[in-house]
Write a protein that holds these residues in place. Structure first.
Motif, PDB file in Angstrom:
ATOM      1  N   ARG A   7       0.816  -1.210   0.000  1.00  0.00           N
ATOM      2  CA  ARG A   7       0.000   0.000   0.000  1.00  0.00           C
ATOM      3  C   ARG A   7       0.860   1.274   0.000  1.00  0.00           C
ATOM      4  O   ARG A   7       0.428   2.310  -0.490  1.00  0.00           O
ATOM      5  N   LEU A   8       2.080   1.189   0.535  1.00  0.00           N
ATOM      6  CA  LEU A   8       2.931   2.380   0.559  1.00  0.00           C
ATOM      7  C   LEU A   8       3.400   2.777  -0.823  1.00  0.00           C
ATOM      8  O   LEU A   8       3.784   3.926  -1.054  1.00  0.00           O
ATOM      9  N   HIS A   9       3.364   1.836  -1.767  1.00  0.00           N
ATOM     10  CA  HIS A   9       3.756   2.151  -3.136  1.00  0.00           C
ATOM     11  C   HIS A   9       2.675   2.940  -3.868  1.00  0.00           C
ATOM     12  O   HIS A   9       2.908   3.432  -4.965  1.00  0.00           O
ATOM     13  N   THR A  10       1.490   3.048  -3.265  1.00  0.00           N
ATOM     14  CA  THR A  10       0.381   3.751  -3.916  1.00  0.00           C
ATOM     15  C   THR A  10       0.316   5.221  -3.530  1.00  0.00           C
ATOM     16  O   THR A  10      -0.469   5.974  -4.107  1.00  0.00           O
ATOM     17  N   VAL A  11       1.116   5.634  -2.537  1.00  0.00           N
ATOM     18  CA  VAL A  11       1.066   7.019  -2.071  1.00  0.00           C
ATOM     19  C   VAL A  11       2.473   7.572  -1.927  1.00  0.00           C
ATOM     20  O   VAL A  11       3.446   6.826  -1.854  1.00  0.00           O
ATOM     21  N   GLU A  12       2.546   8.895  -1.890  1.00  0.00           N
ATOM     22  CA  GLU A  12       3.802   9.574  -1.628  1.00  0.00           C
ATOM     23  C   GLU A  12       3.683  10.343  -0.325  1.00  0.00           C
ATOM     24  O   GLU A  12       2.579  10.556   0.200  1.00  0.00           O
ATOM     25  N   GLN A 131      -7.580  11.229  -1.910  1.00  0.00           N
ATOM     26  CA  GLN A 131      -6.970  10.273  -2.832  1.00  0.00           C
ATOM     27  C   GLN A 131      -6.041   9.301  -2.117  1.00  0.00           C
ATOM     28  O   GLN A 131      -6.098   8.082  -2.357  1.00  0.00           O
ATOM     29  N   SER A 132      -5.181   9.822  -1.233  1.00  0.00           N
ATOM     30  CA  SER A 132      -4.189   8.963  -0.605  1.00  0.00           C
ATOM     31  C   SER A 132      -4.840   7.918   0.291  1.00  0.00           C
ATOM     32  O   SER A 132      -4.443   6.746   0.294  1.00  0.00           O
ATOM     33  N   VAL A 133      -5.861   8.311   1.044  1.00  0.00           N
ATOM     34  CA  VAL A 133      -6.546   7.345   1.912  1.00  0.00           C
ATOM     35  C   VAL A 133      -7.265   6.297   1.068  1.00  0.00           C
ATOM     36  O   VAL A 133      -7.259   5.096   1.397  1.00  0.00           O
ATOM     37  N   THR A 134      -7.885   6.730  -0.019  1.00  0.00           N
ATOM     38  CA  THR A 134      -8.555   5.788  -0.919  1.00  0.00           C
ATOM     39  C   THR A 134      -7.588   4.716  -1.400  1.00  0.00           C
ATOM     40  O   THR A 134      -7.889   3.516  -1.391  1.00  0.00           O
ATOM     41  N   ARG A 135      -6.402   5.140  -1.789  1.00  0.00           N
ATOM     42  CA  ARG A 135      -5.399   4.188  -2.274  1.00  0.00           C
ATOM     43  C   ARG A 135      -4.886   3.300  -1.132  1.00  0.00           C
ATOM     44  O   ARG A 135      -4.652   2.101  -1.324  1.00  0.00           O
ATOM     45  N   LEU A 136      -4.714   3.879   0.034  1.00  0.00           N
ATOM     46  CA  LEU A 136      -4.195   3.099   1.161  1.00  0.00           C
ATOM     47  C   LEU A 136      -5.116   1.946   1.556  1.00  0.00           C
ATOM     48  O   LEU A 136      -4.650   0.907   2.019  1.00  0.00           O
ATOM     49  N   VAL A 137      -6.424   2.133   1.386  1.00  0.00           N
ATOM     50  CA  VAL A 137      -7.350   1.055   1.747  1.00  0.00           C
ATOM     51  C   VAL A 137      -7.639   0.126   0.572  1.00  0.00           C
ATOM     52  O   VAL A 137      -8.457  -0.797   0.687  1.00  0.00           O
ATOM     53  N   GLY A 138      -6.963   0.346  -0.561  1.00  0.00           N
ATOM     54  CA  GLY A 138      -7.089  -0.552  -1.695  1.00  0.00           C
ATOM     55  C   GLY A 138      -8.227  -0.246  -2.641  1.00  0.00           C
ATOM     56  O   GLY A 138      -8.513  -1.026  -3.553  1.00  0.00           O
ATOM     57  N   ALA A 139      -8.884   0.883  -2.450  1.00  0.00           N
ATOM     58  CA  ALA A 139      -9.945   1.295  -3.362  1.00  0.00           C
ATOM     59  C   ALA A 139      -9.356   2.108  -4.513  1.00  0.00           C
ATOM     60  O   ALA A 139      -8.166   2.447  -4.520  1.00  0.00           O
TER      61      ALA A 139
END
Length: 381
Positions: A7-12, A131-139
């Protein structure tokens, strides 16, 4: 070496976390940087709020774990606040959940409702955390574009033509950050109807209602909104309590119960003294808001002068804690703010951190004294 979670690869790292290191390094090297980037209120909270926190230390319960749902008196105060200012009736027992800052609510709501593969409608431009939270939860983020021609409001007719079958959640934020666009009751009515038609949970992130506005609005004022809507709110901007981390999510008892399942497993209750201070803040009369806004009006006038000096344009009808300004044609946001930082030692936020539709815009914070703003103008003209 231990590998990080995927999941860390989905956010900066958050933009301000990185950029402020650069700004602080310049300051450490003796550069007289004026920071107009962050919306962190520099004025004091109401004195009675500080007094309530000070007095709380003598209470024998002050240093104990607190309820995950907050003090009953705090929930009562939130209910009365919403009734008085938004004309929204809320049950203190089960329709209000105090938060340790409304930002945590974005994560709690997302964890309560989103599965991997669900889609989330996110404004562009908009608060990057959606956006970042959405990505962190896999959505999956699905961006809906906002623009000045439509007063930075969503085009729901265009959205309805898309495949919304996987969309479960929609973030809206009015008064809008970063643009300062105001909602209308008609917009909220449209959003509620849209949510019901497409079976989408809409969350209005609403921390700016009282800043340079005398007509605060809540999406929950629309009939039937509780069925499909939640609202986040905060004391950070309204009462100069940003660092104290006091927020709330309000909505139907079913929605609140679901969010509480997440929250109660992630943190403990808010510090007793902060809750007592929050109660006093929520009791403030309109004199507090008018006094606060008289200061922000003076500051905004000066920021408009600064924007003029930088050859930017802006909407004088916008509200909130910032001035959203359009750059002269063909200038790029990040290149522009880096040049101003280097040449004038003024840090301004580039519009691009809020999404691709922020290109060509910059955002000024009003969290600086008139003396500092006058100095900024002097550096530019």
């Amino acid at each position: 070496m231990i590998e990080v979670a995927n999941r860390l690869h989905t956010v900066e790292e958050y933009y301000f976390s990185k950029k402020l290191r650069e700004v602080n390094m310049l300051i450490a090297n003796g550069k007289p940087i004026i920071n107009l980037g962050i919306g962190s209120p520099d004025m004091q909270p109401p004195q009675k709020v500080i007094d309530a926190i000070t007095d709380s230390f003598s209470n024998p319960n002050a240093h104990k774990y607190q309820s995950y749902q907050g003090l009953p008196e705090l929930r009562d105060a939130i209910a009365k606040f919403y009734k008085e200012h938004f004309h929204v009736s809320l049950s203190p027992q089960n329709e209000i959940l105090p938060l340790i800052g409304s930002k945590e609510g974005i994560m709690h709501i997302s964890m309560a409702y989103l599965n991997e593969g669900d889609e989330v409608l996110i404004p562009n431009p908009g608060y990057p955390t959606y956006q970042s939270v959405t990505r962190l939860v896999g959505a999956t983020p699905v961006f809906y574009e906002l623009d000045a021609e439509n007063n930075w409001l969503p085009n729901l007719k265009t959205l309805a033509k898309q495949d919304l079958s996987k969309v479960k959640l929609m973030w809206v934020n009015y008064p809008h950050m970063p643009t300062g666009a105001q909602p209308s009751k008609y917009l909220f009515e449209e959003l509620v109807a849209f949510a019901k038609k497409h079976d989408i949970l809409i969350v209005n992130d609403n921390p700016y209602s009282f800043v340079l506005s005398d007509n605060p609005k809540s999406i929950l004022s629309v009939k039937g909104a509780k069925e499909v809507c939640l609202e986040l709110n905060s004391l950070s901007k309204t009462f100069n309590m940003a660092g104290w981390r006091v927020g709330m999510v309000v909505g139907s008892s079913e929605h609140i119960s679901n969010i509480l399942k997440v929250k109660s497993n992630m943190d403990s209750g808010m510090f007793y003294g902060i809750q007592k201070g929050a109660i006093e803040a929520l009791k403030c009369t309109n004199i507090w808001f008018s006094t606060l806004n008289s200061v922000y009006q003076q500051r905004r006038d000066l920021v408009w002068q600064l924007a003029d000096a930088l050859r930017c344009t802006y909407d004088k009808n916008a509200t909130g804690l910032f001035v959203w300004a359009k750059l002269p044609a063909h200038l790029k946001s990040e290149e522009f703010i880096d040049e101003v930082l280097k040449k004038n030692h003024i840090f301004i936020t580039p519009g691009t951190i809020f999404g691709s539709k922020g290109e060509g815009y910059i955002r000024f914070s009003l969290c600086a004294t008139t003396e500092i703003l006058e100095e900024a103008i002097t550096r530019v003209i």
